[in-house]
Design a protein around this motif. Sequence first.
Motif, PDB file in Angstrom:
ATOM      1  N   MET A   1       0.813  -1.178   0.000  1.00  0.00           N
ATOM      2  CA  MET A   1       0.000   0.000   0.000  1.00  0.00           C
ATOM      3  C   MET A   1       0.878   1.272   0.000  1.00  0.00           C
ATOM      4  SD  MET A   1      -3.164   0.371   0.002  1.00  0.00           S
ATOM      5  CE  MET A   1      -4.428   1.443   0.291  1.00  0.00           C
ATOM      6  N   LYS A   2       1.957   1.237   0.802  1.00  0.00           N
ATOM      7  CA  LYS A   2       2.843   2.394   0.826  1.00  0.00           C
ATOM      8  C   LYS A   2       3.467   2.620  -0.547  1.00  0.00           C
ATOM      9  CE  LYS A   2       4.223   2.545   5.606  1.00  0.00           C
ATOM     10  NZ  LYS A   2       5.317   2.555   6.542  1.00  0.00           N
ATOM     11  N   ALA A   3       3.764   1.554  -1.248  1.00  0.00           N
ATOM     12  CA  ALA A   3       4.350   1.673  -2.588  1.00  0.00           C
ATOM     13  C   ALA A   3       3.375   2.343  -3.529  1.00  0.00           C
ATOM     14  CB  ALA A   3       4.754   0.290  -3.104  1.00  0.00           C
ATOM     15  N   LEU A   4       2.080   2.015  -3.397  1.00  0.00           N
ATOM     16  CA  LEU A   4       1.063   2.623  -4.240  1.00  0.00           C
ATOM     17  C   LEU A   4       0.966   4.128  -3.976  1.00  0.00           C
ATOM     18  CD1 LEU A   4      -1.129   2.104  -6.332  1.00  0.00           C
ATOM     19  CD2 LEU A   4      -2.730   1.780  -4.465  1.00  0.00           C
ATOM     20  N   TYR A   5       1.031   4.544  -2.711  1.00  0.00           N
ATOM     21  CA  TYR A   5       1.018   5.968  -2.370  1.00  0.00           C
ATOM     22  C   TYR A   5       2.243   6.677  -2.950  1.00  0.00           C
ATOM     23  CZ  TYR A   5      -2.816   5.242   0.938  1.00  0.00           C
ATOM     24  OH  TYR A   5      -4.011   4.956   1.507  1.00  0.00           O
ATOM     25  N   LYS A   6       3.363   6.014  -2.865  1.00  0.00           N
ATOM     26  CA  LYS A   6       4.591   6.620  -3.407  1.00  0.00           C
ATOM     27  C   LYS A   6       4.480   6.795  -4.921  1.00  0.00           C
ATOM     28  CE  LYS A   6       7.788   4.978   0.107  1.00  0.00           C
ATOM     29  NZ  LYS A   6       8.931   4.137   0.401  1.00  0.00           N
ATOM     30  N   ILE A   7       3.927   5.837  -5.616  1.00  0.00           N
ATOM     31  CA  ILE A   7       3.787   5.933  -7.070  1.00  0.00           C
ATOM     32  C   ILE A   7       2.794   7.028  -7.428  1.00  0.00           C
ATOM     33  CG2 ILE A   7       2.959   4.707  -9.119  1.00  0.00           C
ATOM     34  CD1 ILE A   7       4.098   2.144  -7.865  1.00  0.00           C
ATOM     35  N   VAL A   8       1.662   7.092  -6.711  1.00  0.00           N
ATOM     36  CA  VAL A   8       0.664   8.126  -6.970  1.00  0.00           C
ATOM     37  C   VAL A   8       1.258   9.513  -6.679  1.00  0.00           C
ATOM     38  CG1 VAL A   8      -1.557   9.060  -6.196  1.00  0.00           C
ATOM     39  CG2 VAL A   8      -1.320   6.610  -6.626  1.00  0.00           C
ATOM     40  N   ALA A   9       2.015   9.661  -5.623  1.00  0.00           N
ATOM     41  CA  ALA A   9       2.644  10.945  -5.279  1.00  0.00           C
ATOM     42  C   ALA A   9       3.659  11.345  -6.351  1.00  0.00           C
ATOM     43  CB  ALA A   9       3.301  10.847  -3.918  1.00  0.00           C
TER      44      ALA A   9
END
Length: 181
Positions: A1-9
């Motif tokens: 999930m943290k990886a998804l936030y990083k990609i979206v950011a």
Amino acid sequence: MKALYKIVALVGVSVVTTSCFNKSKPNYQFFPNMYESVAYETYSQSGAFKNGKEGQLPAKGSIPRGFEPYAYENSTAGYELAKANLKSPLDSTKIDSKKGTELFNIYCAICHGEAGDGKGKLVKREKFLGVPSYADRPITEGSVFHVITYGLNSMGSHANQLSQEERWQVVDHVMKLKAGL
């Protein structure tokens, strides 16, 4: 999930930074006249001055700062008047013979020679011919000053290189050289 936030950011930041760029129209310029200045033709009329042609003229009769007027005109009659009437305004305390010698060696000795005999380096190399010796001429303080100021024959004026006081220092040195010849 943290990886998804990083990609979206990361995608969001890249979209924001690239969305401000427009190739057809550059960004806002704060001082556009500095970047795209108006071209003016050299020496053309300008609306910056009252008369439209030139800058402000100095007041009539004004003298530029540091300029000392010279009363004798650049002519044969002016030379003769200076030769007969002009005397050095420097008294013995203001005459610096070391400075006069130094200035003579810088500006005059190349043609007139260090002894004033008319045999400087340029004469010896035959670049200039006919440079007179001070012993051969009836010169006075006034005539030497006049010639240094305006020039004579092939000798140019040295008024731009030497101030009036420096020219009088050189005149003092020339008169000492003439006495020694």
